[in-house]
Write a protein that holds these residues in place. Sequence first.
Motif, PDB file in Angstrom:
ATOM      1  N   ILE A 104      33.537  43.011  24.644  1.00 32.89           N
ATOM      2  CA  ILE A 104      34.915  42.578  24.897  1.00 32.89           C
ATOM      3  C   ILE A 104      34.876  41.236  25.603  1.00 32.89           C
ATOM      4  CG2 ILE A 104      37.069  43.103  26.116  1.00 32.89           C
ATOM      5  CD1 ILE A 104      36.336  46.057  25.909  1.00 32.89           C
ATOM      6  N   ASP A 105      35.693  40.319  25.139  1.00 29.30           N
ATOM      7  CA  ASP A 105      35.778  38.994  25.761  1.00 29.30           C
ATOM      8  C   ASP A 105      37.244  38.634  25.920  1.00 29.30           C
ATOM      9  OD1 ASP A 105      34.914  36.491  26.749  1.00 29.30           O
ATOM     10  OD2 ASP A 105      35.254  35.585  24.790  1.00 29.30           O
ATOM     11  N   VAL A 106      37.661  38.336  27.147  1.00 29.56           N
ATOM     12  CA  VAL A 106      39.042  37.941  27.437  1.00 29.56           C
ATOM     13  C   VAL A 106      39.002  36.648  28.225  1.00 29.56           C
ATOM     14  CG1 VAL A 106      41.210  38.562  28.555  1.00 29.56           C
ATOM     15  CG2 VAL A 106      39.806  40.345  27.481  1.00 29.56           C
ATOM     16  N   SER A 107      39.741  35.647  27.753  1.00 35.09           N
ATOM     17  CA  SER A 107      39.766  34.371  28.468  1.00 35.09           C
ATOM     18  C   SER A 107      41.198  33.874  28.607  1.00 35.09           C
ATOM     19  CB  SER A 107      38.905  33.321  27.754  1.00 35.09           C
ATOM     20  OG  SER A 107      39.355  33.108  26.443  1.00 35.09           O
ATOM     21  N   LEU A 108      41.439  33.203  29.729  1.00 34.30           N
ATOM     22  CA  LEU A 108      42.745  32.641  30.053  1.00 34.30           C
ATOM     23  C   LEU A 108      42.550  31.166  30.412  1.00 34.30           C
ATOM     24  CD1 LEU A 108      45.801  32.845  30.854  1.00 34.30           C
ATOM     25  CD2 LEU A 108      44.992  33.492  33.148  1.00 34.30           C
ATOM     26  N   GLN A 109      43.300  30.298  29.768  1.00 36.79           N
ATOM     27  CA  GLN A 109      43.240  28.874  30.086  1.00 36.79           C
ATOM     28  C   GLN A 109      44.608  28.380  30.534  1.00 36.79           C
ATOM     29  OE1 GLN A 109      41.180  27.508  26.298  1.00 36.79           O
ATOM     30  NE2 GLN A 109      39.914  26.430  27.800  1.00 36.79           N
ATOM     31  N   TRP A 110      44.587  27.490  31.539  1.00 37.98           N
ATOM     32  CA  TRP A 110      45.824  26.935  32.099  1.00 37.98           C
ATOM     33  C   TRP A 110      45.614  25.447  32.323  1.00 37.98           C
ATOM     34  CZ3 TRP A 110      47.227  27.081  37.913  1.00 37.98           C
ATOM     35  CH2 TRP A 110      48.491  26.494  38.110  1.00 37.98           C
ATOM     36  N   ARG A 111      46.494  24.658  31.736  1.00 37.35           N
ATOM     37  CA  ARG A 111      46.450  23.204  31.885  1.00 37.35           C
ATOM     38  C   ARG A 111      47.768  22.766  32.539  1.00 37.35           C
ATOM     39  NH1 ARG A 111      45.211  20.864  26.430  1.00 37.35           N
ATOM     40  NH2 ARG A 111      43.099  21.609  26.877  1.00 37.35           N
ATOM     41  N   PRO A 112      47.833  22.783  33.894  1.00 37.70           N
ATOM     42  CA  PRO A 112      49.093  22.435  34.562  1.00 37.70           C
ATOM     43  C   PRO A 112      49.475  20.976  34.387  1.00 37.70           C
ATOM     44  CG  PRO A 112      47.340  22.784  36.158  1.00 37.70           C
ATOM     45  CD  PRO A 112      46.789  23.190  34.850  1.00 37.70           C
ATOM     46  N   GLU A 116      37.364  33.785  32.566  1.00 39.79           N
ATOM     47  CA  GLU A 116      36.865  34.594  31.460  1.00 39.79           C
ATOM     48  C   GLU A 116      36.171  35.844  31.995  1.00 39.79           C
ATOM     49  OE1 GLU A 116      34.333  34.064  27.292  1.00 39.79           O
ATOM     50  OE2 GLU A 116      34.245  32.510  28.827  1.00 39.79           O
ATOM     51  N   VAL A 117      36.369  36.946  31.276  1.00 36.80           N
ATOM     52  CA  VAL A 117      35.634  38.184  31.526  1.00 36.80           C
ATOM     53  C   VAL A 117      34.951  38.563  30.218  1.00 36.80           C
ATOM     54  CG1 VAL A 117      35.740  40.613  32.167  1.00 36.80           C
ATOM     55  CG2 VAL A 117      37.261  38.962  33.284  1.00 36.80           C
ATOM     56  N   PHE A 118      33.639  38.672  30.289  1.00 31.32           N
ATOM     57  CA  PHE A 118      32.834  39.037  29.119  1.00 31.32           C
ATOM     58  C   PHE A 118      32.098  40.322  29.472  1.00 31.32           C
ATOM     59  CE2 PHE A 118      29.009  39.128  26.575  1.00 31.32           C
ATOM     60  CZ  PHE A 118      29.410  38.663  25.324  1.00 31.32           C
ATOM     61  N   ARG A 119      32.290  41.364  28.662  1.00 27.19           N
ATOM     62  CA  ARG A 119      31.666  42.657  28.951  1.00 27.19           C
ATOM     63  C   ARG A 119      30.924  43.147  27.711  1.00 27.19           C
ATOM     64  NH1 ARG A 119      32.313  46.817  32.689  1.00 27.19           N
ATOM     65  NH2 ARG A 119      31.963  48.953  31.936  1.00 27.19           N
ATOM     66  N   VAL A 131      25.129  48.032  30.630  1.00 25.78           N
ATOM     67  CA  VAL A 131      26.471  47.445  30.703  1.00 25.78           C
ATOM     68  C   VAL A 131      26.379  46.177  31.544  1.00 25.78           C
ATOM     69  CG1 VAL A 131      28.868  47.752  31.405  1.00 25.78           C
ATOM     70  CG2 VAL A 131      27.557  49.713  30.550  1.00 25.78           C
ATOM     71  N   THR A 132      26.772  45.047  30.964  1.00 24.78           N
ATOM     72  CA  THR A 132      26.770  43.764  31.666  1.00 24.78           C
ATOM     73  C   THR A 132      28.180  43.190  31.639  1.00 24.78           C
ATOM     74  OG1 THR A 132      24.468  43.294  31.090  1.00 24.78           O
ATOM     75  CG2 THR A 132      25.844  41.421  31.708  1.00 24.78           C
ATOM     76  N   THR A 133      28.689  42.829  32.804  1.00 26.98           N
ATOM     77  CA  THR A 133      30.018  42.220  32.916  1.00 26.98           C
ATOM     78  C   THR A 133      29.879  40.883  33.619  1.00 26.98           C
ATOM     79  OG1 THR A 133      30.978  44.440  33.130  1.00 26.98           O
ATOM     80  CG2 THR A 133      32.407  42.579  33.622  1.00 26.98           C
TER      81      THR A 133
END
Length: 906
Positions: free
Chosen positions: A285-293, A302-305, A364-366
């Motif tokens: 599972i890979d979840v990423s959030l990007q913010w360019r203010p 990012e969380v990679f599991r 399990v690697t996070t």
Amino acid sequence: MLMGSAAHAQTTPAPVADAQQNSGTIAPSGDQGQSIDPAPETPAAGDDIVVTGVRASLQSAQNIKRNSAQIVDSIVAEDIGKLPDRNIAEALQRISGIQIQRNFGEGSSVAIRGLTQVRTELNGRDIFTASGSSNALSLEDVPSELLAGIDVYKNPSADLIEDQLSGTINFRTRKPFDFDGFKISGAVTNTYYDLIKKSQPAASLLLSDRWNTGIGEIGILASASYQKTNFRQDTISTEPFYTLDESNPGDAATAALLGRTGQTTTLPHGTGIGEVFGDRRRLGIDVSLQWRPTDTLEFTGEVFRNDYKLRSYGYSYFAYTSGASITPLAGAPFTYAPNGDFQSGTFTDVPIGNNTSLGSRHSVTTDYSLNGKWKPTANLTITGDLQYVDSKTDNLNSIVGLSGVATTLTQDISGEIPSFQITSADGLANPATYSKGFYLDNLNNSKGTDKVGRLDGEYRFDGGILSSIKAGFRFADRRNRTSDTGYRYTGLTGAATNLRYVDLSGFFRGQADLFGDIQAFSLPTVLNYDDTRESLGITTTPGYVPSGTNTQAQKTYTGYAAAFFKADDLPVPIDGNLGVRVVQSKVAVSGFYQQVDLITAPDGTQSTAAPTFTEVNEATKYTSVLPSLNVRGRLTDRLQLRFAASKNISRPNFNQLNPSLTITEPGTAQIDQQHVTSTGNPYLKPMKSTNFDASLEWYFAKSGSLTVAGFYKDISNYIQTVITPRDVTFTDGVTATYDVTTYSNAAKAKVKGAEVAYQQFFDFLPGPLAGLGVQANFTYVDSEAPSPASDGPVTQLSLEGLSKYNYNLIGIYERGILSARVAYNWRSKFLVTTSANGTGNLPQFQKPSGQLDASITANITPHLSLTLNGTNLTNTVRSTFYGITTRPRDSIMSDRQISGVARITF
């Protein structure tokens, strides 16, 4: 037969990713490094040609290599979730200079330019699998569908993280800002494994979108991949060889019985088979959030599991005497190789063993990461990065063993596949044959964490030779703890029960000449650990004790500075970088020497006593200064020459440093078997290398190139595997000899070699033939290190895992809706280990072997494709031998795999 994927002319141009950063330290995600060809072909008026599929992936990978500040090779997914091979290691083997090792039929680890000291990174950061045996990521753990591409850095620069001798493998995931807006992609797969005769599913899904909001632009991406696989591996083994010593009365009598008095005679001490089944499950599972203010500020979290399970189970059957002498059958015919090595003959009264076993691993690697990038001015960029990695691994081993004595053992090892026959008075499928039994179980777990912080700054100059200066600081706190119960021995008394008939007629696809069927302890019972113990009347599990735990702590403090230069006005324009990296390493390890004796009851039953142990602690600190130089000369717009010189280090991995050693007294059912154990060496030094690299690169088309590279590495303190015999006397007076596998720093090792790589599409051919293309590469690596053996036929060795010659030939076809690929990989003989158990310190080699894989894809619509893949189509048998080819060790056969894939993308 050749490979490829369809290219389509589209009306909407695809976004072009930013060119690769100078450093490559935290590589951007997606298809980085794409640039405009200096002499692009001009499309017809009104047409915007966008290349997709395999052509696009090869073009993108070529541009990364071409524009990088270092010597780099890349693999880029031709579409979301579509690397050219589903296994990461299998994909990496297509790159020149890379060779892989396989575990149960799948690629599991790699060597780059002959060296296995490889660093693994995820988006330019640490990534690893908690384990006592490695500091890196287990490549078989990660689903390839989560990756956008893989970059392999073959020489270091000051801004690349240290701790590798051969290169850095950086896995890149996708980010929401890689796409213009909403994106969805999914795939389902079913794979059939022909040796185990089972099929298993896989699926992947990616969702991504980005929005303009009142607080700036925000993007979110989530992707997941699930794979389940099966495997079967059949192995025929010849047990270790011993040369008769006629100064020993027993050996003198054996030589006389054979009519070999005064002649060199070497006999194997038995043989055996293993039939191992298993399954793997990968969940990523890979979840990423990007913010360019603002235009000058960007944050990425990012969380990679990765969640991986491996289970292997099955039967082994063997007849061998271990270190005890083996008795030839009087009057039986024997044959020998010219050097006196046994080739065929018959022995008598040989102990036999029959094991039913289960082994499992759950890792399990996070990885949690946060990156911020700020450009306060047009010339200055400041990057901050925080990371926390948490990894856990649990292992279980459970073995029920039966033993008896064979009347005769007849062996013939002269052919490609060794054959043997075993006879006993009551028959191998009769429970009465097995007079003794035992149970071994072992639990262990590892936990690793890593806390990392770094700060980098780069200032770009507007003119002059000096184009930019980059400097940074990095701190890492890596810790690992491994707890192991040691193997608990339980002697079994009375007649063997809960046995099952085992049909071996299909073993080795029926190609092996063996002894027939057997009885063994029930495999369905062994598959459940609790049921196994209940069946044997064992109510407890092995206990963890303080002496079964070892810990490692490693802190590194790093600073670096690098100057990037560019001189376009010279007759031959040059650019490059010059820098130095300074690293202080603090390493502390602790463990125990543990001895486990047996208690023998009046009725003869045996059980383990409380262990005795002694604590061992060791701490070291050292500072490494690592300069590097990378220079590129642009001879023409399409031809460039690179040169690199650097120093690097590779620290011993945690398993190599682990001082813990457990010696368990053998029971009466094991006393005639070989006794082995292992430990690390807390006094190991880091390996050091001085590296020189050069490459000549000709880019004659957007996806066509020919490159030649040479390399030389001078390594000190090279770490080798050695085996040391140790005699141990237990409290009840029993004495046993243990072969203790450990590690030492060899004085010197050298690696030199060359690579040639070529790729091209033959667009000039007429009609459908214009879809043909090819990728080909060849690697020559020559290395040398002293053998741990003080004498014997082998005194100088190549490095472990290194083939002198290796090549890949990949055919491509890409036309219309069709895409096809046929890939053949071959490698020459290589060293498996410098010291194999029971060989008198002779090394173990694997014979040359090759493997054929293929795929064909139909791109039904721009959004739907169907693919058929085939792996190991040649049914390759991998064979090993002890030191010299007249002493075979293993012949190993694995599954062929056929898979079908349906993929949608919008």
